[in-house]
Design a protein around this motif. Structure first.
Motif, PDB file in Angstrom:
ATOM      1  N   LEU A 137      -7.965   8.190   0.905  1.00 18.96           N
ATOM      2  CA  LEU A 137      -7.068   7.705   1.968  1.00 18.96           C
ATOM      3  C   LEU A 137      -5.710   8.397   1.869  1.00 18.96           C
ATOM      4  CD1 LEU A 137      -6.179   5.766   4.226  1.00 18.96           C
ATOM      5  CD2 LEU A 137      -5.772   4.028   2.464  1.00 18.96           C
ATOM      6  N   ARG A 138      -5.195   8.530   0.641  1.00 19.13           N
ATOM      7  CA  ARG A 138      -3.891   9.170   0.461  1.00 19.13           C
ATOM      8  C   ARG A 138      -3.928  10.625   0.941  1.00 19.13           C
ATOM      9  NH1 ARG A 138      -0.590  12.159  -2.745  1.00 19.13           N
ATOM     10  NH2 ARG A 138       1.510  11.338  -3.010  1.00 19.13           N
ATOM     11  N   LEU A 165       0.577   4.756  -2.204  1.00 17.47           N
ATOM     12  CA  LEU A 165       0.364   6.059  -1.583  1.00 17.47           C
ATOM     13  C   LEU A 165       1.585   6.962  -1.666  1.00 17.47           C
ATOM     14  CD1 LEU A 165      -1.623   5.018   1.609  1.00 17.47           C
ATOM     15  CD2 LEU A 165      -2.520   5.844  -0.548  1.00 17.47           C
ATOM     16  N   ARG A 223      -7.416  -1.945   8.598  1.00 17.38           N
ATOM     17  CA  ARG A 223      -7.360  -1.252   7.302  1.00 17.38           C
ATOM     18  C   ARG A 223      -8.639  -1.473   6.485  1.00 17.38           C
ATOM     19  NH1 ARG A 223      -1.590  -2.806   4.797  1.00 17.38           N
ATOM     20  NH2 ARG A 223      -2.620  -4.831   4.722  1.00 17.38           N
ATOM     21  N   LEU A 240       0.824  -1.200   0.000  1.00 18.32           N
ATOM     22  CA  LEU A 240       0.000   0.000   0.000  1.00 18.32           C
ATOM     23  C   LEU A 240       0.862   1.256   0.000  1.00 18.32           C
ATOM     24  CD1 LEU A 240      -2.815   1.247   0.182  1.00 18.32           C
ATOM     25  CD2 LEU A 240      -2.673   1.084   2.668  1.00 18.32           C
ATOM     26  N   SER A 284     -12.183   5.848  -1.273  1.00 19.70           N
ATOM     27  CA  SER A 284     -11.230   5.533  -2.337  1.00 19.70           C
ATOM     28  C   SER A 284      -9.815   5.609  -1.790  1.00 19.70           C
ATOM     29  CB  SER A 284     -11.378   6.526  -3.494  1.00 19.70           C
ATOM     30  OG  SER A 284     -10.976   7.829  -3.061  1.00 19.70           O
ATOM     31  N   LEU A 285      -8.882   5.021  -2.555  1.00 21.08           N
ATOM     32  CA  LEU A 285      -7.464   5.107  -2.171  1.00 21.08           C
ATOM     33  C   LEU A 285      -6.990   6.554  -2.218  1.00 21.08           C
ATOM     34  CD1 LEU A 285      -5.627   2.055  -3.797  1.00 21.08           C
ATOM     35  CD2 LEU A 285      -5.924   2.556  -1.366  1.00 21.08           C
ATOM     36  N   GLU A 286      -7.527   7.326  -3.142  1.00 16.15           N
ATOM     37  CA  GLU A 286      -7.116   8.732  -3.254  1.00 16.15           C
ATOM     38  C   GLU A 286      -7.538   9.514  -2.013  1.00 16.15           C
ATOM     39  OE1 GLU A 286      -5.159  11.885  -4.277  1.00 16.15           O
ATOM     40  OE2 GLU A 286      -5.041  10.002  -5.413  1.00 16.15           O
ATOM     41  N   THR A 328     -10.364   0.219   4.472  1.00 14.86           N
ATOM     42  CA  THR A 328     -10.469   0.718   3.101  1.00 14.86           C
ATOM     43  C   THR A 328     -10.013  -0.328   2.091  1.00 14.86           C
ATOM     44  OG1 THR A 328     -10.063   2.956   3.923  1.00 14.86           O
ATOM     45  CG2 THR A 328      -9.799   2.610   1.551  1.00 14.86           C
ATOM     46  N   ILE A 329      -9.048  -1.159   2.472  1.00 13.91           N
ATOM     47  CA  ILE A 329      -8.473  -2.103   1.501  1.00 13.91           C
ATOM     48  C   ILE A 329      -8.621  -3.557   1.911  1.00 13.91           C
ATOM     49  CG2 ILE A 329      -6.774  -0.463   0.618  1.00 13.91           C
ATOM     50  CD1 ILE A 329      -4.701  -1.971   2.412  1.00 13.91           C
TER      51      ILE A 329
END
Length: 302
Positions: A282-283, A193, A235, A189, A278-280, A237-238
């Motif tokens: 989260l980032r 990120l 975690r 991950l 989304s990962l974005e 989100t993922i």
């Protein structure tokens, strides 16, 4: 019997808090006076786990306990005894004469005001002092240590860590809460990120702090230290399972630490763990937490 004379601190030492520190500093003083090795005896398992049959969640692994005693209090020999049925049924007298003096070469013992030992906990500070006087070795009993009117205890510190109150726990520990482990491969991950990461885990029976994101420091094997944003939890989100992970996003660092033993130090909980859409997203949040972490350590250094 070992040829090394030892001044020995007695206790379980979970967390190695400032109350334990009072014992360990006294051990150093007595050892210097007697030309003996400053030492401590602790156990691999918490005695309550075997006596009562109920697991006690530990603040640290035995290895972290030993490292804290050596690193912070210059204890030379940390003897980690195996607490089994034979040890549990040993009389308090035999624990002193056969184990501490006979097997460990104790010439001086240091214990806390509430130290109980031997079969059914029949050994206590008064009996310890009396027996030491009888067999001709020294003994100090250290009174309780308080912080802000609260008696310093591992039980209270466990409650703080379980709630994620790392700054308050640090007041009672006298140092940041630590986790040392070998870095393992995660789900990469950090690469997604844009941060190098360390993936660690808590050993069996070691207390997992409140899920969330923490301002931490990571110490590498070469002695280098870097700030990190560390997530403790599942975690959401993922992940689609409940496996607890510890993932530190190391700031201002470029490198691969896979296979290294690193020490993670917890300073402050920044937020609870939550699921992002989304990962974005989260980032973006991790970047915000990274800035919070930089500012936190900047204030500490200032």
């Amino acid at each position: 019997m070992s040829e090394t004379k030892r001044v020995i601190a007695l206790g379980f030492f979970d967390g190695v808090h400032i109350g334990h520190g009072a014992l360990l500093r006294r051990v150093g003083e007595r050892a210097a006076q007697l030309g003996a090795a400053p030492s401590a005896v602790t156990f691999d398992n918490h005695p309550t786990s075997l006596i009562v049959g109920q697991q006690v969640p530990l603040i640290n692994s035995p290895a972290d306990r030993a490292d804290l005693m050596r690193r912070l209090y210059h204890i030379q020999d940390v003897i980690i005894a195996h607490f089994d049925e034979q040890m549990m049924k040993m009389s308090w007298e035999n624990f002193i004469t056969d184990y501490l003096v006979g097997a460990c070469s104790a010439v001086y013992l240091v214990a806390g005001h509430d130290f109980h030992f031997g079969y059914k906990g029949e050994g206590n500070p008064e009996r310890l002092k009396e027996k030491c006087r009888e067999i001709g070795i020294g003994c100090d009993i250290i009174p309780k240590v308080e912080q802000g009117g609260i008696t310093v205890s591992s039980t209270y510190i466990r409650t703080l860590i379980a709630q994620g109150e790392m700054e308050r726990a640090m007041e009672f520990l006298g140092h940041p809460h630590v986790l040392t482990d070998r870095v393992s491969h995660g789900k990469k991950l950090g690469g997604l990120l844009g941060f190098p990461t360390v993936n660690l885990h808590f050993a069996d029976r070691v207390l997992v702090p409140a899920y969330g994101v923490y301002a931490t420091q990571v110490w590498f094997e070469n002695g280098e230290c870097r700030p990190a944003v560390t997530n403790v939890g599942i975690r959401p989100t993922i992940n689609d399972n409940d496996q607890v992970t510890v993932e530190g996003f190391i700031l201002d660092f470029d490198g691969d630490l896979y296979g290294q033993n690193v020490r993670l130090e917890f300073f402050k909980r920044l937020r609870s763990e939550r699921k992002f859409e989304s990962l974005e997203a989260l980032r973006t949040e991790v970047m915000r937490n990274a800035q919070q972490t930089r500012e936190y350590f900047s204030r500490r250094e200032g």
